[in-house]
Design a protein around this motif. Structure first.
Motif, PDB file in Angstrom:
ATOM      1  N   THR A  21       0.973  -1.626   0.213  1.00  0.00           N
ATOM      2  CA  THR A  21      -0.189   0.479  -0.054  1.00  0.00           C
ATOM      3  C   THR A  21       0.978   0.914   0.343  1.00  0.00           C
ATOM      4  O   THR A  21       0.483   2.278  -0.338  1.00  0.00           O
ATOM      5  CB  THR A  21      -1.056  -0.037   1.071  1.00  0.00           C
ATOM      6  OG1 THR A  21      -0.364  -0.232   2.200  1.00  0.00           O
ATOM      7  CG2 THR A  21      -2.030  -1.299   1.022  1.00  0.00           C
ATOM      8  N   ALA A  22       1.910   0.594   0.102  1.00  0.00           N
ATOM      9  CA  ALA A  22       2.430   2.369   0.509  1.00  0.00           C
ATOM     10  C   ALA A  22       4.614   1.540   0.349  1.00  0.00           C
ATOM     11  O   ALA A  22       4.902   0.804   0.248  1.00  0.00           O
ATOM     12  CB  ALA A  22       3.104   2.730   1.759  1.00  0.00           C
ATOM     13  N   THR A  34       8.851  -1.047   1.724  1.00  0.00           N
ATOM     14  CA  THR A  34       6.720  -1.493   1.798  1.00  0.00           C
ATOM     15  C   THR A  34       6.098  -0.989   2.458  1.00  0.00           C
ATOM     16  O   THR A  34       6.696  -2.135   3.406  1.00  0.00           O
ATOM     17  CB  THR A  34       7.170  -2.569   0.488  1.00  0.00           C
ATOM     18  OG1 THR A  34       7.216  -3.749   1.644  1.00  0.00           O
ATOM     19  CG2 THR A  34       7.509  -1.979  -0.869  1.00  0.00           C
ATOM     20  N   GLY A  35       5.304  -0.668   2.795  1.00  0.00           N
ATOM     21  CA  GLY A  35       4.385  -1.265   3.493  1.00  0.00           C
ATOM     22  C   GLY A  35       3.087  -1.954   3.255  1.00  0.00           C
ATOM     23  O   GLY A  35       2.653  -1.477   2.055  1.00  0.00           O
ATOM     24  N   GLN A  40       2.645  -5.130   7.994  1.00  0.00           N
ATOM     25  CA  GLN A  40       3.422  -5.323   8.313  1.00  0.00           C
ATOM     26  C   GLN A  40       4.165  -4.172   7.269  1.00  0.00           C
ATOM     27  O   GLN A  40       3.908  -3.404   6.304  1.00  0.00           O
ATOM     28  CB  GLN A  40       4.088  -6.552   7.295  1.00  0.00           C
ATOM     29  CG  GLN A  40       3.537  -7.800   7.823  1.00  0.00           C
ATOM     30  CD  GLN A  40       2.731  -8.423   6.950  1.00  0.00           C
ATOM     31  OE1 GLN A  40       2.892  -7.973   5.801  1.00  0.00           O
ATOM     32  NE2 GLN A  40       1.457  -9.446   7.675  1.00  0.00           N
ATOM     33  N   ILE A  41       5.798  -3.775   7.873  1.00  0.00           N
ATOM     34  CA  ILE A  41       6.972  -3.905   6.870  1.00  0.00           C
ATOM     35  C   ILE A  41       7.503  -3.824   6.404  1.00  0.00           C
ATOM     36  O   ILE A  41       8.809  -4.995   7.437  1.00  0.00           O
ATOM     37  CB  ILE A  41       7.255  -2.029   7.811  1.00  0.00           C
ATOM     38  CG1 ILE A  41       6.121  -0.779   8.086  1.00  0.00           C
ATOM     39  CG2 ILE A  41       8.408  -0.839   7.153  1.00  0.00           C
ATOM     40  CD1 ILE A  41       6.789   0.440   8.921  1.00  0.00           C
ATOM     41  N   CYS A  42       8.109  -4.239   4.696  1.00  0.00           N
ATOM     42  CA  CYS A  42       9.363  -5.025   4.231  1.00  0.00           C
ATOM     43  C   CYS A  42      10.406  -3.578   4.116  1.00  0.00           C
ATOM     44  O   CYS A  42       9.758  -2.657   2.828  1.00  0.00           O
ATOM     45  CB  CYS A  42       9.244  -5.669   3.303  1.00  0.00           C
ATOM     46  SG  CYS A  42       8.153  -6.893   4.007  1.00  0.00           S
ATOM     47  N   LEU A  43      11.907  -4.356   3.947  1.00  0.00           N
ATOM     48  CA  LEU A  43      12.937  -3.349   3.977  1.00  0.00           C
ATOM     49  C   LEU A  43      13.909  -5.231   2.574  1.00  0.00           C
ATOM     50  O   LEU A  43      13.809  -5.834   3.274  1.00  0.00           O
ATOM     51  CB  LEU A  43      13.904  -3.335   4.526  1.00  0.00           C
ATOM     52  CG  LEU A  43      13.428  -2.572   5.899  1.00  0.00           C
ATOM     53  CD1 LEU A  43      14.732  -1.842   6.548  1.00  0.00           C
ATOM     54  CD2 LEU A  43      12.996  -1.718   5.941  1.00  0.00           C
ATOM     55  N   TRP A  44      14.186  -3.859   1.888  1.00  0.00           N
ATOM     56  CA  TRP A  44      14.796  -4.985   0.170  1.00  0.00           C
ATOM     57  C   TRP A  44      15.584  -4.508   0.157  1.00  0.00           C
ATOM     58  O   TRP A  44      15.707  -2.747   0.075  1.00  0.00           O
ATOM     59  CB  TRP A  44      13.370  -4.644  -0.744  1.00  0.00           C
ATOM     60  CG  TRP A  44      12.255  -5.285  -0.697  1.00  0.00           C
ATOM     61  CD1 TRP A  44      10.526  -4.275  -0.352  1.00  0.00           C
ATOM     62  CD2 TRP A  44      11.330  -6.578  -1.104  1.00  0.00           C
ATOM     63  NE1 TRP A  44       9.927  -5.001   0.310  1.00  0.00           N
ATOM     64  CE2 TRP A  44      10.244  -6.656  -0.103  1.00  0.00           C
ATOM     65  CE3 TRP A  44      11.688  -7.567  -0.335  1.00  0.00           C
ATOM     66  CZ2 TRP A  44       8.995  -7.609  -0.086  1.00  0.00           C
ATOM     67  CZ3 TRP A  44      10.770  -8.727  -0.670  1.00  0.00           C
ATOM     68  CH2 TRP A  44       9.426  -8.462  -0.409  1.00  0.00           C
ATOM     69  N   SER A  64      -3.391  -1.195   8.273  1.00  0.00           N
ATOM     70  CA  SER A  64      -2.610  -1.472   7.461  1.00  0.00           C
ATOM     71  C   SER A  64      -1.952   0.471   7.613  1.00  0.00           C
ATOM     72  O   SER A  64      -1.723   1.136   8.046  1.00  0.00           O
ATOM     73  CB  SER A  64      -3.754  -0.264   6.346  1.00  0.00           C
ATOM     74  OG  SER A  64      -4.447  -1.173   5.572  1.00  0.00           O
ATOM     75  N   VAL A  65      -0.461  -0.238   6.175  1.00  0.00           N
ATOM     76  CA  VAL A  65       0.450   0.885   6.134  1.00  0.00           C
ATOM     77  C   VAL A  65       0.393   1.446   5.488  1.00  0.00           C
ATOM     78  O   VAL A  65       0.782   1.368   4.215  1.00  0.00           O
ATOM     79  CB  VAL A  65       1.568   0.582   6.141  1.00  0.00           C
ATOM     80  CG1 VAL A  65       2.742   1.372   6.637  1.00  0.00           C
ATOM     81  CG2 VAL A  65       1.742  -0.248   7.865  1.00  0.00           C
TER      82      VAL A  65
END
Length: 73
Positions: A21-22, A34-35, A40-44, A64-65
């Motif tokens: 969503t972000a 990414t949110g 969740q928040i993910c780092l890539w 939701s983020v």
């Protein structure tokens, strides 16, 4: 000396869903954040040849983020 430690996430037979969503890209263009709708928040990691690999997944939001922003140092 900087050492690299891969991120490890443990869950059942299927990974958690991550409906993005972000999106935020860091100034050095080496990390994508990414949110998700699921909270969740993910780092890539983003390599110079545009290969994306997972780095970390952060759990804890109950909603939701919908927005990501950089913070000052």
């Amino acid at each position: 000396m900087k050492t690299l430690a891969p991120a490890v996430a443990v869950w059942g037979r299927t990974a958690p869903s991550h409906s993005i969503t972000a999106v935020l890209i860091t100034d050095d263009q080496q990390t994508i954040v990414t949110g998700s709708q699921e909270g969740q928040i993910c780092l890539w990691d983003l390599s110079s040849d545009l290969q994306v690999s997972s780095k970390e997944i952060l759990f804890g939001h109950t909603a939701s983020v919908t927005c990501l922003a950089k913070a000052r140092e």
